[in-house]
Design a protein around this motif. Structure first.
Motif, short mmCIF file in Angstrom:
data_model
loop_
_atom_site.label_atom_id
_atom_site.label_comp_id
_atom_site.label_asym_id
_atom_site.label_seq_id
_atom_site.Cartn_x
_atom_site.Cartn_y
_atom_site.Cartn_z
N UNK A 195 0.86 -1.19 0.00
CA UNK A 195 0.00 0.00 0.00
C UNK A 195 0.89 1.24 0.00
N UNK A 196 0.60 2.18 -0.92
CA UNK A 196 1.44 3.37 -1.08
C UNK A 196 0.61 4.64 -0.94
N UNK A 197 1.05 5.52 -0.04
CA UNK A 197 0.47 6.86 -0.02
C UNK A 197 1.31 7.77 -0.92
N UNK A 198 0.89 9.02 -1.04
CA UNK A 198 1.50 9.91 -2.03
C UNK A 198 2.94 10.28 -1.72
N UNK A 199 3.39 10.07 -0.50
CA UNK A 199 4.76 10.45 -0.14
C UNK A 199 5.79 9.38 -0.47
N UNK A 200 5.35 8.23 -0.96
CA UNK A 200 6.24 7.06 -1.05
C UNK A 200 6.90 6.89 -2.41
N UNK A 201 7.18 7.98 -3.11
CA UNK A 201 7.82 7.89 -4.41
C UNK A 201 9.20 8.52 -4.36
N UNK A 202 10.15 7.83 -4.98
CA UNK A 202 11.54 8.28 -5.00
C UNK A 202 12.13 7.98 -6.37
#
Length: 314
Positions: free
Chosen positions: A126-133
């Motif tokens: 599960x990914x919220x919007x802050x979890x991108x790199x």
């Protein structure tokens, strides 16, 4: 309404067609932009400008009176861009050219369609919007969306422009004759052909088109709440590709065999969207379960066999 006149790119595609229909029915003045005519609606086709967004000079043919740009247009097939990475650069070029068009013409609202691919493959599901790199980028398509998000954000910071970034996940339903997995499986089942699942454990968030459009419409109607915000618009539920294959098989007249192959290079393997931000800010509330959405999609295609004939069996 926060704004009334909208330039909508990718307007001849699945999401673009459904969104244009919804916006026009609600009184918005929508001008479509696409490299191809709209095959679904004569009315929308008449409101579509045929423009190649890769060519900056071509945008000069467009009117410039818009309150907002909604940029859906892109090369969006992940595996295709692994095989042809130059298409990822074209995605970046199209986004840049549109941002310049907005800056030069004083268009102060920009909505950018991104993707769950920006989250990459990690140990999470599960990914919220802050979890991108950027360091989880696994395909040229992913890179084009991460780069596009960064460019849109930079323009919002530098040029008095408000931006909203929307991350979609496996949108499916009517108006799609591409070889995306849902229409592809329906078409292959219709012909009693094998279904190939790339990744035995692959779990993805499949979003029915009406829920996607409802999320976009809420963003447009409540734009003041989501200025310079990134939102996941998805179902918030995970479904395995094996479940998808089995359900499509059950809903179609034939009986296809399901084959399992390793996941393909560059594709996210496990993703479910955390949609709490969209729920909290916009009262976004997906209405279609996976079973309900797939039933709607299969029914739509089976009632239009000519659509199934257009889907490439790749």
């Amino acid at each position: 309404m926060t704004f009334e006149t909208i330039l909508l790119t990718g307007s001849s595609g699945m999401i673009g067609t459904a969104l244009a229909e919804r916006l026009r029915s609600e009184g918005y003045d929508v001008t479509g932009v696409d490299i191809a005519p709209n095959p679904w609606s004569d009315e929308l086709d008449a409101a579509t400008e045929i423009v190649d967004l890769r060519e900056k000079s071509a945008l000069k043919r467009l009117p410039s009176h818009f309150d907002a740009i909604i940029h859906l247009g892109a090369h969006a097939r992940v595996h295709q861009l692994v095989e042809r990475p130059e298409l990822a650069m074209e995605n970046m070029t199209m986004t840049f050219n549109l941002l310049e068009f907005a800056r030069e013409n004083g268009i102060s609202n920009f909505l950018f369609a991104s993707s769950r691919e920006v989250y990459g493959n990690t140990n999470r599901i599960v990914y919220d919007e802050s979890a991108t790199y950027a360091d989880t980028s696994e395909s040229p398509y992913t890179a084009s969306k991460i780069g596009g998000e960064s460019m849109v954000t930079a323009y919002s910071q530098c040029y008095d422009m408000t931006a909203t970034i929307v991350r979609f996940s496996n949108v499916y339903g009517r108006y799609d004759t591409a070889d995306r997995v849902v229409p592809l499986f329906i078409a292959r089942c219709h012909e009693d052909l094998d279904l190939t699942v790339y990744g035995a454990n692959k779990v993805l968030d499949f979003t029915y088109i009406d829920d996607c459009i409802d999320g976009l419409y809420k963003i447009i109607e409540q734009q003041h709440k989501v200025e310079n915000t990134t939102l996941n618009i998805a179902s918030g539920q995970g479904t395995s590709l094996l479940e998808l294959a089995e359900q499509v098989n059950d809903l179609t007249p034939g009986d296809s065999d399901v084959l399992v192959e390793p996941t393909r290079m560059g594709e996210v393997s496990r993703y479910v969207a955390d949609i709490e931000r969209a729920k909290r800010i916009l009262d976004y509330d997906p209405q279609f379960s996976f079973s309900e959405g797939i039933d709607e999609a299969v029914t739509w295609y089976l009632e239009r066999p000519s659509m199934l004939e257009q889907i490439p069996f790749s």
